[in-house]
Write a protein that holds these residues in place. Structure first.
Motif, PDB file in Angstrom:
ATOM      1  N   ARG A  73       0.864  -1.172   0.000  1.00 31.61           N
ATOM      2  CA  ARG A  73       0.000   0.000   0.000  1.00 31.61           C
ATOM      3  C   ARG A  73       0.902   1.222   0.000  1.00 31.61           C
ATOM      4  NH1 ARG A  73      -5.503  -0.792  -0.680  1.00 31.61           N
ATOM      5  NH2 ARG A  73      -6.517   1.168  -0.187  1.00 31.61           N
ATOM      6  N   ALA A 115       2.351   4.681   0.916  1.00 34.85           N
ATOM      7  CA  ALA A 115       2.304   5.575   2.077  1.00 34.85           C
ATOM      8  C   ALA A 115       2.674   7.008   1.669  1.00 34.85           C
ATOM      9  CB  ALA A 115       3.243   5.081   3.177  1.00 34.85           C
ATOM     10  N   ALA A 116       3.489   7.134   0.652  1.00 34.80           N
ATOM     11  CA  ALA A 116       3.934   8.432   0.125  1.00 34.80           C
ATOM     12  C   ALA A 116       4.573   8.114  -1.225  1.00 34.80           C
ATOM     13  CB  ALA A 116       4.942   9.079   1.085  1.00 34.80           C
ATOM     14  N   PRO A 117       4.892   9.113  -2.049  1.00 36.31           N
ATOM     15  CA  PRO A 117       5.472   8.785  -3.351  1.00 36.31           C
ATOM     16  C   PRO A 117       6.739   7.934  -3.210  1.00 36.31           C
ATOM     17  CG  PRO A 117       4.863  11.103  -3.261  1.00 36.31           C
ATOM     18  CD  PRO A 117       4.690  10.564  -1.880  1.00 36.31           C
ATOM     19  N   ILE A 165       7.123   5.272  -1.535  1.00 38.25           N
ATOM     20  CA  ILE A 165       7.273   4.732  -0.171  1.00 38.25           C
ATOM     21  C   ILE A 165       6.056   3.857   0.123  1.00 38.25           C
ATOM     22  CG2 ILE A 165       7.537   5.328   2.269  1.00 38.25           C
ATOM     23  CD1 ILE A 165       8.824   7.941   1.426  1.00 38.25           C
ATOM     24  N   TYR A 166       6.290   2.596   0.447  1.00 36.44           N
ATOM     25  CA  TYR A 166       5.215   1.626   0.565  1.00 36.44           C
ATOM     26  C   TYR A 166       5.177   0.925   1.920  1.00 36.44           C
ATOM     27  CZ  TYR A 166       4.268   2.440  -4.256  1.00 36.44           C
ATOM     28  OH  TYR A 166       3.899   3.066  -5.410  1.00 36.44           O
ATOM     29  N   SER A 167       3.953   0.579   2.330  1.00 34.94           N
ATOM     30  CA  SER A 167       3.757  -0.282   3.492  1.00 34.94           C
ATOM     31  C   SER A 167       3.544  -1.707   3.002  1.00 34.94           C
ATOM     32  CB  SER A 167       2.515   0.158   4.273  1.00 34.94           C
ATOM     33  OG  SER A 167       2.626   1.506   4.655  1.00 34.94           O
ATOM     34  N   TRP A 168       3.991  -2.642   3.804  1.00 35.41           N
ATOM     35  CA  TRP A 168       3.833  -4.064   3.483  1.00 35.41           C
ATOM     36  C   TRP A 168       2.671  -4.622   4.293  1.00 35.41           C
ATOM     37  CZ3 TRP A 168       6.955  -6.269  -0.209  1.00 35.41           C
ATOM     38  CH2 TRP A 168       8.068  -5.520  -0.607  1.00 35.41           C
ATOM     39  N   LEU A 169       1.683  -5.178   3.623  1.00 36.22           N
ATOM     40  CA  LEU A 169       0.582  -5.828   4.316  1.00 36.22           C
ATOM     41  C   LEU A 169       0.946  -7.305   4.531  1.00 36.22           C
ATOM     42  CD1 LEU A 169      -2.494  -4.057   2.733  1.00 36.22           C
ATOM     43  CD2 LEU A 169      -0.803  -3.277   4.355  1.00 36.22           C
ATOM     44  N   TYR A 186      17.526   4.411   1.401  1.00 35.27           N
ATOM     45  CA  TYR A 186      16.797   5.623   1.030  1.00 35.27           C
ATOM     46  C   TYR A 186      17.474   6.315  -0.143  1.00 35.27           C
ATOM     47  CZ  TYR A 186      14.481   4.788   5.405  1.00 35.27           C
ATOM     48  OH  TYR A 186      13.754   4.204   6.402  1.00 35.27           O
ATOM     49  N   ARG A 210      11.626   5.191  -3.053  1.00 40.74           N
ATOM     50  CA  ARG A 210      12.507   6.098  -2.308  1.00 40.74           C
ATOM     51  C   ARG A 210      12.929   5.470  -0.982  1.00 40.74           C
ATOM     52  NH1 ARG A 210      10.569  12.051  -2.087  1.00 40.74           N
ATOM     53  NH2 ARG A 210       8.675  11.191  -1.162  1.00 40.74           N
ATOM     54  N   GLU A 211      12.097   4.601  -0.426  1.00 38.97           N
ATOM     55  CA  GLU A 211      12.516   3.747   0.697  1.00 38.97           C
ATOM     56  C   GLU A 211      12.388   2.320   0.182  1.00 38.97           C
ATOM     57  OE1 GLU A 211      11.017   4.478   4.749  1.00 38.97           O
ATOM     58  OE2 GLU A 211      10.726   2.330   5.014  1.00 38.97           O
TER      59      GLU A 211
END
Lengths: 602, 602
Positions: free
Chosen positions: B35, B37-39, B41-45, B141, B155-156
């Motif tokens: 998902r 989180a920012a350009p 930059i993602y969260s892992w479900l 980063y 970016r991350e």
């Protein structure tokens, strides 16, 4: 797993690192588990990383066991969600902030309530989706003013943070209890004593919060406990106020009188002069408890606004710095500086009294305290009708018999005086005992603070949108590792419990005899074949003394020494924690170690 | 492992996310693996995190197998080491920089050469300690100007970075080969095709570098290969220069002549007018290859200094933006802006010629190109003695027969013209074929750049201090996950190889019949007991159609459907990758799935 010392990326140090005050920090560095990269920021070397992975595994297993689901959020997060909850500002200088190439604001997250709230809002919409518990094991950032004690207070650290989502308070209570139970199992498995104490919620807000403290002299937290079972972080201790004195009795008290008390800028000197010049009416001696001390501090708001505060409390008590910090959060506390004081010439150092403070002082413009009387808050013990010796706001003068409520009032109450061994527990469960501890876990019944700020609602069974009720639950994983080290180490080195040791058995080949190395290698292989993790000191040209010292420093639970005794048909098994040594035939060593490991893990 | 869809933190999406251009990105989001989180930059479900852990495990195993030792560095690092190597500046705006509460400068590390170098310097001091290989799997980063394609350019992101330390070049060659071999095994195990191509070293420097590319239309990298085995990133293709024309022959060439060529600001229009007005002496037709095109660009240095550059190349070739970026690193390229051009009125758009450029132009003050002639670099094809039609620096005029070396010179050579399908391989191994790919790994024979900058020396066998020789080896772990998704997905969804799937078998209970759920649950339990990881779709009130669609979207390797057929004594096994379906008795389903898994893993 077989690691060879001849290849292992490791150098043990004989000298303590200059910046290390506590044993775990000293030893983790000396034993080559961690290495400082910057203040409060550490690199993990191979052995340290192995211990960390084992601690994480225990945490993960217990989280999974209560049905919490693992996710992983970024550490680099946009400002907006933290702005929405106020924490972008509230965190003050503790938050690492940065801007990207487009000048958009970002932060390095100290904790993730906002992001979890938004994710659940994004995915879920019905009461049927709840309860839900999510967690992550992730790198966190906090720009501590005073990083210290190695991993115990770092600026980049590893945390397990979990979040619960429920439809109502009853659901939250159940989720909270489930997390609390998992924490108890985690710390028990890690061999860490813990005390669960009531705590302040700080930046989290919420209705209830408890800390898990590992009792330990070097801990930064002070907690209290009573024989009747009361336990709280000292920051959270609530001092009961005495009953206020009845108005009719107050009327009968003698009027206040100003007296010369030359050279009495301290409570001690004041008590001495008072006893010498104005004997106590009841015939006893004045003590510090009869005086009202007024302590000036500067508060700095998260946006940097400075203001003075005077705290009035019985002269026999000090202001407790940590209780004060917790009470004024999110402001930070600094000693009042010369510039702060220059704006308030009415504050005469050593002789400050209520007469010029708060409502008793010059009219105050609330938007800027410096323009009027300084804000004045009283200890809960200073109830209406109590009579005090206190400053007369003139050098060398104090006032006697100044009665609270009759002669002065304050802007409110602040409960920040030191808590003392023997003070009564607030719930009447007996005298308090004080101890220190390291915070290894903290659980918060957040309630709806974050869900409201970020509008997390679900439809209830009647189709009505209701705000979700949340909890948040943290374990400082890297700090827990340090606490285990602190708990088990001795003056020779680390001493890991079997469950988290980087390996189970340290096989040492000592001497120059080739047979020693052949036998040691064979035994190491046998141990590995039996599923036992082995660190094998196969270094040649390293003395037995150095190998023994290194082995004690590294702290594996058991050592198997193959050396001089081999000629007589014996090897030695050493137990690190107890120092026990046992000679036995090489043929039975593996079986013996298997037994020892089995009973140590049980 | 048994996961239940009724509890799993997952919502699949029917709609493609608006910002997703490539299939893997679209599907990983739609299937609830990641998902934004920012350009960039993602969260892992939960499901995404499980795949990630499996990819990491493969990387870790192969690193361990070549004796590399795992460590873990902070992401937040002090400026100083990066200052010492020049990379604090060189990285330009791609580096996330921040200051702590004491105004000390920090960065979020894009890669860790400096820290590994310093750590080894800190611990090791002798040739006997080498060779050494260390690695970490860690969050990195990079403030990309254009994050895109989900995990492919973030970016991350998560990277495995390894570093080798050797006493000499021969040691480095062996370390490099060991890493190269491990990379081949990793990508083979992950089921990813790869091409190993010569690459540019960029910020790393060093003597040799190769990229592992996953060939794929949506890749950002273009590479070439020849029938004879030459393979290179297009950035690294070296164009051979023709032999220069002999001086005696140059002397015989006709003098250059300026001619009116009205309305010929483009190569096409110039060629047309030339053929119409000045027939080619040899009787053939002029083509773009007879013209010398002079392209103006602006370079921006890492510190923000802007300067113009003119590139002279045959008119039938374009400047390749990525080859240019790589050639001028660490400067960045921008189109020449009006302000840049205003300082150089001698540059007449459409009619720029060598006469005013570089050494041929007005005397230049090298510290500020704007004050003199613009820097001029030539394509390697423009060798001395070649004759060109090119701009005469006056609108509507070109010069014919302008001879390189006789009539003009340049400041140097720049090899940034586009590489074309069919161009000869520089090693003579045949015509080049062009293809696109995703960079999944990059290995660098760094040599001594970092060791010199940070003074990493060890004593050699003769007791002399020698500088250590290093290599650095990266795999974009999160990017690899996306590449696997891209490689195996179809229009219905993801399709994971067994080795990295979040679970092995998706058990679907379809319909409302209680027997279906009882049987499905029983089979799920049996599978788990057989060591097979199961995702069980136990949702009630969800249609079979939705369950099938979700199952194809989530992409587990096998599905076991328990539904209508159960009344007739059959369940269905589906293979995601091939779409094959097989009906069989419930009693044999577990054994069949075990066989299928065994052959799929083989």
């Amino acid at each position: 797993m077989l690691m060879r010392m001849s290849k292992l990326f490791l150098r043990t140090l004989r000298e303590d690192p200059a910046d290390a005050e506590v044993a775990s920090h000293r030893l983790l560095v000396r034993a080559g588990y961690i290495r400082r990269a910057a203040p409060g920021i550490y690199s993990w070397l191979p052995l340290g990383l192995k211990v960390l992975a084992k601690v994480e595994a225990v945490v993960r297993e217990e989280m999974d066991a209560i049905g919490a689901q693992e996710v992983h959020f970024p550490a680099l997060l946009p400002r907006e969600p933290y702005e929405a909850t106020g924490r972008w500002t509230e965190y003050g200088p503790s938050l690492f902030r940065l801007a990207d190439r487009k000048e958009a604001d970002y932060l390095l997250a100290p904790t993730h309530e906002e992001m979890f709230t938004l994710l659940v809002k994004d995915l879920y919409s019905s009461y049927k989706d709840l309860p839900l518990a999510l967690y992550q094991i992730q790198t966190k950032y906090r720009d501590e003013a005073r990083p210290r004690a190695g991993l115990i207070r770092g600026r980049e650290f590893i945390m397990k943070d979990a979040y619960s989502f429920d439809i109502d308070e009853a659901g939250l209570a159940a989720s909270y209890d489930a997390q609390r139970g998992a924490y108890e199992r985690i710390f028990t498995r890690l061999g860490l004593d813990y005390v669960i104490v009531s705590a302040m919620s700080g930046a989290m807000g919420g209705s209830r919060s408890e800390e898990f403290l590992f009792p330990c002299e070097i801990g930064e937290d002070t907690f209290v406990r009573s024989p009747g079972g009361y336990a709280a972080n000292v920051e959270a201790v609530h001092t009961p106020s005495p009953e206020p004195v009845e108005a009719s009795l107050i009327a009968g008290l003698p009027a206040a009188e100003v007296a010369d008390t030359p050279d009495t800028p301290t409570i001690e000197s004041l008590v001495e002069v008072a006893n010498a010049t104005r004997p106590k009416p009841d015939g006893g001696a004045w003590t510090g408890a009869d005086t009202l001390k007024n302590v000036v501090v500067t508060l700095v708001s998260p946006t940097g606004v400075r203001s003075l505060l005077v705290i009035g409390l019985p002269g026999d008590r000090q202001v407790d710095a940590k209780r004060l910090e917790a009470a004024v959060f999110p402001a930070e506390v600094e000693p009042a500086g010369e510039a702060d004081l220059a704006a308030h010439p009415e504050l005469v150092a050593g002789y400050i009294g209520p007469g010029v403070l708060g409502p008793n002082g010059a009219p105050r413009d609330d938007t800027d305290g410096a323009r009027g009387a300084v804000r004045y808050l009283l200890d809960p013990r200073v109830v209406d009708g109590t009579s005090w010796i206190t400053g007369a706001n003139e050098a060398g003068k104090h006032v006697f018999g100044l009665v609270a409520g009759r002669d002065f009032t304050a802007d409110g109450v602040i409960d920040v005086a030191e808590v003392r061994e023997g003070d009564p527990a607030p719930d009447g469960s007996g005298p308090l005992e004080l101890a220190r501890g390291i915070e290894i876990g903290h659980i918060f019944a957040l309630g709806q603070k974050f869900a409201k700020a970020l509008d997390l609602k679900v439809l209830d069974s009647g189709g009505k949108a209701v705000t979700v009720t949340m909890g948040s639950y943290g374990i400082g994983v890297s700090r827990v590792l340090a606490a285990i080290a602190e708990n088990t180490c001795d003056d020779k080195g680390l001493s890991w419990p079997v469950g988290v040791a980087p390996a189970h058995v340290h096989v040492l080949a000592t001497g120059k005899d080739e047979a020693v190395f052949t036998t040691a290698q064979g035994l190491a292989d046998e141990l590995v074949a039996a599923g036992i993790e082995v660190l094998y000191d196969d270094r040649v040209k390293v003395s037995a003394g150095v190998k023994f010292a290194d082995s004690e420093l590294l702290g594996l639970p058991f050592a198997l020494v193959v050396g001089r005794g081999l000629a007589d048909g014996v090897v030695e098994v050493r137990t690190r924690a107890t120092g026990e040594r046992e000679e036995l035939a090489p043929e039975v060593a593996v079986a013996r170690l298997r037994d020892l490991l089995a009973s140590a893990s049980a």
